[in-house]
Design a protein around this motif. Structure first.
Motif, PDB file in Angstrom:
ATOM      1  N   PRO A  27      -1.044   9.329  17.775  1.00 42.96           N
ATOM      2  CA  PRO A  27       0.152   9.351  16.929  1.00 42.96           C
ATOM      3  C   PRO A  27      -0.157   9.861  15.524  1.00 42.96           C
ATOM      4  O   PRO A  27      -1.311   9.819  15.073  1.00 42.96           O
ATOM      5  CB  PRO A  27       0.554   7.869  16.876  1.00 42.96           C
ATOM      6  N   ASP A  28       0.887  10.349  14.844  1.00 40.83           N
ATOM      7  CA  ASP A  28       0.742  10.607  13.410  1.00 40.83           C
ATOM      8  C   ASP A  28       1.570   9.609  12.592  1.00 40.83           C
ATOM      9  O   ASP A  28       1.485   9.588  11.368  1.00 40.83           O
ATOM     10  CB  ASP A  28       1.116  12.050  13.044  1.00 40.83           C
ATOM     11  N   PHE A  29       2.317   8.745  13.292  1.00 43.13           N
ATOM     12  CA  PHE A  29       3.101   7.716  12.611  1.00 43.13           C
ATOM     13  C   PHE A  29       3.362   6.582  13.589  1.00 43.13           C
ATOM     14  O   PHE A  29       3.844   6.816  14.708  1.00 43.13           O
ATOM     15  CB  PHE A  29       4.426   8.303  12.118  1.00 43.13           C
ATOM     16  N   VAL A  30       3.022   5.364  13.187  1.00 41.81           N
ATOM     17  CA  VAL A  30       3.225   4.189  14.035  1.00 41.81           C
ATOM     18  C   VAL A  30       4.090   3.189  13.278  1.00 41.81           C
ATOM     19  O   VAL A  30       3.790   2.833  12.132  1.00 41.81           O
ATOM     20  CB  VAL A  30       1.897   3.535  14.440  1.00 41.81           C
ATOM     21  N   ILE A  31       5.144   2.720  13.925  1.00 40.79           N
ATOM     22  CA  ILE A  31       6.039   1.732  13.326  1.00 40.79           C
ATOM     23  C   ILE A  31       5.887   0.426  14.083  1.00 40.79           C
ATOM     24  O   ILE A  31       6.075   0.364  15.299  1.00 40.79           O
ATOM     25  CB  ILE A  31       7.498   2.199  13.388  1.00 40.79           C
ATOM     26  N   SER A  32       5.532  -0.626  13.351  1.00 37.39           N
ATOM     27  CA  SER A  32       5.489  -1.971  13.914  1.00 37.39           C
ATOM     28  C   SER A  32       6.611  -2.784  13.289  1.00 37.39           C
ATOM     29  O   SER A  32       7.033  -2.518  12.166  1.00 37.39           O
ATOM     30  CB  SER A  32       4.147  -2.642  13.624  1.00 37.39           C
ATOM     31  N   THR A  33       7.083  -3.773  14.007  1.00 42.49           N
ATOM     32  CA  THR A  33       8.183  -4.579  13.482  1.00 42.49           C
ATOM     33  C   THR A  33       7.713  -5.659  12.518  1.00 42.49           C
ATOM     34  O   THR A  33       8.517  -6.248  11.810  1.00 42.49           O
ATOM     35  CB  THR A  33       8.966  -5.244  14.624  1.00 42.49           C
ATOM     36  N   TYR A  34       6.400  -5.930  12.510  1.00 45.60           N
ATOM     37  CA  TYR A  34       5.858  -6.934  11.600  1.00 45.60           C
ATOM     38  C   TYR A  34       4.363  -6.683  11.431  1.00 45.60           C
ATOM     39  O   TYR A  34       3.764  -5.896  12.177  1.00 45.60           O
ATOM     40  CB  TYR A  34       6.129  -8.352  12.108  1.00 45.60           C
ATOM     41  N   ARG A  86      -4.184  -0.919  10.739  1.00 46.56           N
ATOM     42  CA  ARG A  86      -3.764   0.202   9.891  1.00 46.56           C
ATOM     43  C   ARG A  86      -4.952   1.107   9.568  1.00 46.56           C
ATOM     44  O   ARG A  86      -4.813   2.332   9.521  1.00 46.56           O
ATOM     45  CB  ARG A  86      -3.124  -0.331   8.607  1.00 46.56           C
ATOM     46  N   ASP A  87      -6.119   0.512   9.346  1.00 44.69           N
ATOM     47  CA  ASP A  87      -7.308   1.317   9.067  1.00 44.69           C
ATOM     48  C   ASP A  87      -7.719   2.137  10.285  1.00 44.69           C
ATOM     49  O   ASP A  87      -8.136   3.294  10.152  1.00 44.69           O
ATOM     50  CB  ASP A  87      -8.467   0.412   8.632  1.00 44.69           C
ATOM     51  N   ASP A  88      -7.639   1.543  11.486  1.00 48.81           N
ATOM     52  CA  ASP A  88      -7.924   2.299  12.714  1.00 48.81           C
ATOM     53  C   ASP A  88      -7.045   3.548  12.779  1.00 48.81           C
ATOM     54  O   ASP A  88      -7.519   4.643  13.090  1.00 48.81           O
ATOM     55  CB  ASP A  88      -7.635   1.449  13.956  1.00 48.81           C
ATOM     56  N   LEU A  89      -5.787   3.351  12.491  1.00 48.36           N
ATOM     57  CA  LEU A  89      -4.829   4.448  12.614  1.00 48.36           C
ATOM     58  C   LEU A  89      -4.998   5.467  11.495  1.00 48.36           C
ATOM     59  O   LEU A  89      -4.862   6.675  11.714  1.00 48.36           O
ATOM     60  CB  LEU A  89      -3.409   3.890  12.664  1.00 48.36           C
ATOM     61  N   ALA A  90      -5.331   4.998  10.306  1.00 44.23           N
ATOM     62  CA  ALA A  90      -5.620   5.926   9.213  1.00 44.23           C
ATOM     63  C   ALA A  90      -6.808   6.815   9.570  1.00 44.23           C
ATOM     64  O   ALA A  90      -6.870   7.983   9.183  1.00 44.23           O
ATOM     65  CB  ALA A  90      -5.891   5.166   7.926  1.00 44.23           C
ATOM     66  N   GLY A  91      -7.732   6.244  10.358  1.00 45.86           N
ATOM     67  CA  GLY A  91      -8.913   6.998  10.771  1.00 45.86           C
ATOM     68  C   GLY A  91      -8.592   8.191  11.655  1.00 45.86           C
ATOM     69  O   GLY A  91      -9.392   9.128  11.745  1.00 45.86           O
ATOM     70  N   ILE A  92      -7.449   8.159  12.334  1.00 42.81           N
ATOM     71  CA  ILE A  92      -7.024   9.320  13.130  1.00 42.81           C
ATOM     72  C   ILE A  92      -5.853  10.030  12.460  1.00 42.81           C
ATOM     73  O   ILE A  92      -5.088  10.751  13.095  1.00 42.81           O
ATOM     74  CB  ILE A  92      -6.666   8.918  14.578  1.00 42.81           C
ATOM     75  N   LYS A  93      -5.718   9.773  11.138  1.00 40.74           N
ATOM     76  CA  LYS A  93      -4.717  10.437  10.293  1.00 40.74           C
ATOM     77  C   LYS A  93      -3.290  10.075  10.684  1.00 40.74           C
ATOM     78  O   LYS A  93      -2.377  10.904  10.631  1.00 40.74           O
ATOM     79  CB  LYS A  93      -4.916  11.958  10.304  1.00 40.74           C
ATOM     80  N   ALA A  94      -3.099   8.816  11.076  1.00 41.18           N
ATOM     81  CA  ALA A  94      -1.755   8.320  11.389  1.00 41.18           C
ATOM     82  C   ALA A  94      -1.293   7.370  10.296  1.00 41.18           C
ATOM     83  O   ALA A  94      -2.012   6.421   9.942  1.00 41.18           O
ATOM     84  CB  ALA A  94      -1.740   7.609  12.740  1.00 41.18           C
ATOM     85  N   ASN A  95      -0.131   7.621   9.744  1.00 41.78           N
ATOM     86  CA  ASN A  95       0.474   6.682   8.806  1.00 41.78           C
ATOM     87  C   ASN A  95       1.104   5.524   9.569  1.00 41.78           C
ATOM     88  O   ASN A  95       1.390   5.630  10.770  1.00 41.78           O
ATOM     89  CB  ASN A  95       1.529   7.379   7.955  1.00 41.78           C
ATOM     90  N   GLY A  98       1.809  -8.364  12.086  1.00 41.66           N
ATOM     91  CA  GLY A  98       0.976  -8.749  13.219  1.00 41.66           C
ATOM     92  C   GLY A  98       0.775  -7.650  14.234  1.00 41.66           C
ATOM     93  O   GLY A  98      -0.155  -7.699  15.038  1.00 41.66           O
ATOM     94  N   GLY A  99       1.628  -6.645  14.205  1.00 40.30           N
ATOM     95  CA  GLY A  99       1.478  -5.513  15.114  1.00 40.30           C
ATOM     96  C   GLY A  99       0.274  -4.653  14.794  1.00 40.30           C
ATOM     97  O   GLY A  99      -0.094  -3.777  15.591  1.00 40.30           O
ATOM     98  N   PHE A 100      -0.337  -4.897  13.637  1.00 39.31           N
ATOM     99  CA  PHE A 100      -1.553  -4.166  13.255  1.00 39.31           C
ATOM    100  C   PHE A 100      -2.743  -5.118  13.119  1.00 39.31           C
ATOM    101  O   PHE A 100      -3.672  -4.854  12.367  1.00 39.31           O
ATOM    102  CB  PHE A 100      -1.327  -3.422  11.932  1.00 39.31           C
ATOM    103  N   SER A 101      -2.699  -6.204  13.870  1.00 38.76           N
ATOM    104  CA  SER A 101      -3.759  -7.209  13.789  1.00 38.76           C
ATOM    105  C   SER A 101      -4.803  -6.983  14.879  1.00 38.76           C
ATOM    106  O   SER A 101      -4.476  -6.953  16.071  1.00 38.76           O
ATOM    107  CB  SER A 101      -3.168  -8.610  13.928  1.00 38.76           C
ATOM    108  N   SER A 102      -6.061  -6.865  14.474  1.00 37.53           N
ATOM    109  CA  SER A 102      -7.139  -6.715  15.456  1.00 37.53           C
ATOM    110  C   SER A 102      -7.335  -7.995  16.256  1.00 37.53           C
ATOM    111  O   SER A 102      -7.798  -7.964  17.404  1.00 37.53           O
ATOM    112  CB  SER A 102      -8.441  -6.351  14.743  1.00 37.53           C
ATOM    113  N   LYS A 130       0.840  -1.191   0.000  1.00 40.27           N
ATOM    114  CA  LYS A 130       0.000   0.000   0.000  1.00 40.27           C
ATOM    115  C   LYS A 130       0.880   1.248   0.000  1.00 40.27           C
ATOM    116  O   LYS A 130       2.044   1.204   0.402  1.00 40.27           O
ATOM    117  CB  LYS A 130      -0.931   0.019   1.220  1.00 40.27           C
ATOM    118  N   ASP A 131       0.306   2.347  -0.439  1.00 39.63           N
ATOM    119  CA  ASP A 131       1.021   3.618  -0.469  1.00 39.63           C
ATOM    120  C   ASP A 131       0.569   4.498   0.691  1.00 39.63           C
ATOM    121  O   ASP A 131      -0.633   4.565   1.013  1.00 39.63           O
ATOM    122  CB  ASP A 131       0.769   4.358  -1.783  1.00 39.63           C
ATOM    123  N   TYR A 132       1.531   5.168   1.305  1.00 44.03           N
ATOM    124  CA  TYR A 132       1.258   6.069   2.423  1.00 44.03           C
ATOM    125  C   TYR A 132       1.899   7.410   2.113  1.00 44.03           C
ATOM    126  O   TYR A 132       3.101   7.482   1.814  1.00 44.03           O
ATOM    127  CB  TYR A 132       1.804   5.487   3.731  1.00 44.03           C
TER     128      TYR A 132
END
Length: 347
Positions: free
Chosen positions: A133-140, A153-162, A142-146, A54-56
């Motif tokens: 946050p405006d930017f979240v870094i996960s190591t894999y 990632r969609d949750d975070l995009a909803g608050i304008k965080a890449n 799974g760090g963005f798994s509900s 995906k593009d950010y």
């Protein structure tokens, strides 16, 4: 790294990669403002980064950065190497030891955001969103798994965080995209350099690393390749249940004039090796990776004492390393130290 369960650790341990500064010669890094004052401000915003399919798009450098744990320090190390640690509002990564002076202390000094970590020693969804946050870094991925209680990632995009995951760790939860190499460590630095408006600093860190590695590789050219046992005492059920198989460390070893006799072409990161197999394998040197080990030198000597037939035991050839053997910005430190260990006597 590593307080997460071993199954998760094995996904992103490439890590460690993962701590404060990029190479062994750059200290803990200047502040972000100082880095830009020294010739940065080269990113032309908006800039778009492709990540995991995906593009950010970034309209400016992030100013509220959250670093998830994931059993790695590669990401926080790269942030410090680039001198943009002033943007961090919460860091969950730590290792407690480093092969770079000042690194462990610099990581410890970063804000944690006052977050209560979950059972995986990482940042749960509601706490993440509360950090704004405006930017979240996960190591894999799974760090963005509900499914495991994390903000998606969609949750975070909803608050304008890449969001971002190192390219080598893109893929389905519980998998990695491929065995990382030192080039993957550089790719992480380049991406973050663009995102944080310090691409010149990223290239400087990379150039210094490459120079150190090239010098070490040239020094061992033409010398016999040495078999190296890379082991993580205390991480598994016993000393030989966590032996390095596939990982960035194999690229590190190769550039230092060594080889891993337990490398796994299938990509398994850790191997359990029987004492019988170890006894019949030629081992020229032992590297103990220090993680929460009160006596890593004692661990190395204990291993050597069990196999007196090894050249490593006869010559007491061992080395203690920590974060530099993982995916991250200071693989040059490991290459230099290992090359010296294996070939300093001219053999």
């Amino acid at each position: 790294m590593f307080v997460r369960p071993l199954v998760t650790l094995a996904v992103t341990v490439v890590a460690l990669g993962a701590a404060a500064c990029g190479t062994g010669t750059t200290g803990t890094g200047a502040s972000g403002d100082a880095a830009r004052a020294a010739g940065e401000g080269k990113t032309q915003y908006p800039v778009t980064i492709s990540n995991c399919g995906k593009d950010y798009t970034f309209d400016k450098a992030p100013s509220r950065v959250v670093l998830m744990n994931g059993g790695s320090v590669a990401e926080v190390s790269s942030i410090l190497a680039l001198g943009v640690q002033g943007s961090v509002v919460a860091n969950a990564q730590s290792y407690g030891a480093s092969d770079v002076p000042g690194r462990a202390e610099a990581i410890k000094a970063l804000p944690t955001g006052g977050v209560a970590l979950n059972a995986q020693q990482d940042i749960p969804r509601e706490a993440m969103l509360g950090l704004r946050p405006d930017f979240v870094i996960s190591t894999y991925e799974g760090g963005f798994s509900s499914e495991t209680g994390f903000a998606t990632r969609d949750d975070l995009a909803g608050i304008k965080a890449n969001t971002y995951v190192p390219g080598v760790s893109c893929g389905a939860t519980g998998t990695v995209a491929g065995t990382p190499t030192i080039e993957d460590s550089y790719a992480l630095l380049r991406d973050l350099g663009k995102i944080f408006d310090v691409p010149g600093r990223a290239e400087q860190v990379i150039a210094e690393s490459k120079k150190r590695i090239e010098e070490a590789t040239a020094a061992v050219a033409g010398k016999p390749t040495k078999n190296v046992l890379l082991v993580f005492p205390g991480m598994g059920a016993d000393d030989f249940s966590s032996i390095a198989a596939a990982g960035v460390w194999n690229d590190v070893l190769a550039k230092a004039g060594g080889a891993n006799p337990f490398d796994d072409p299938a990509g398994t990161m850790f191997a359990t090796v029987s004492k019988e197999k170890l006894a019949t394998t030629a081992i020229d040197a032992v590297i103990v990776v220090n993680y929460m080990n009160p006596d890593p030198e004692g661990s190395a000597k204990k291993i050597l004492a069990q196999f007196p037939q090894w050249e490593a035991a006869k010559n007491q050839r061992f080395l203690i390393l920590s974060d530099s053997v993982y995916f991250g910005p200071s693989n040059d430190v490991a290459v230099d130290k290992i090359a010296d260990l294996l070939h300093a006597d001219g053999s």
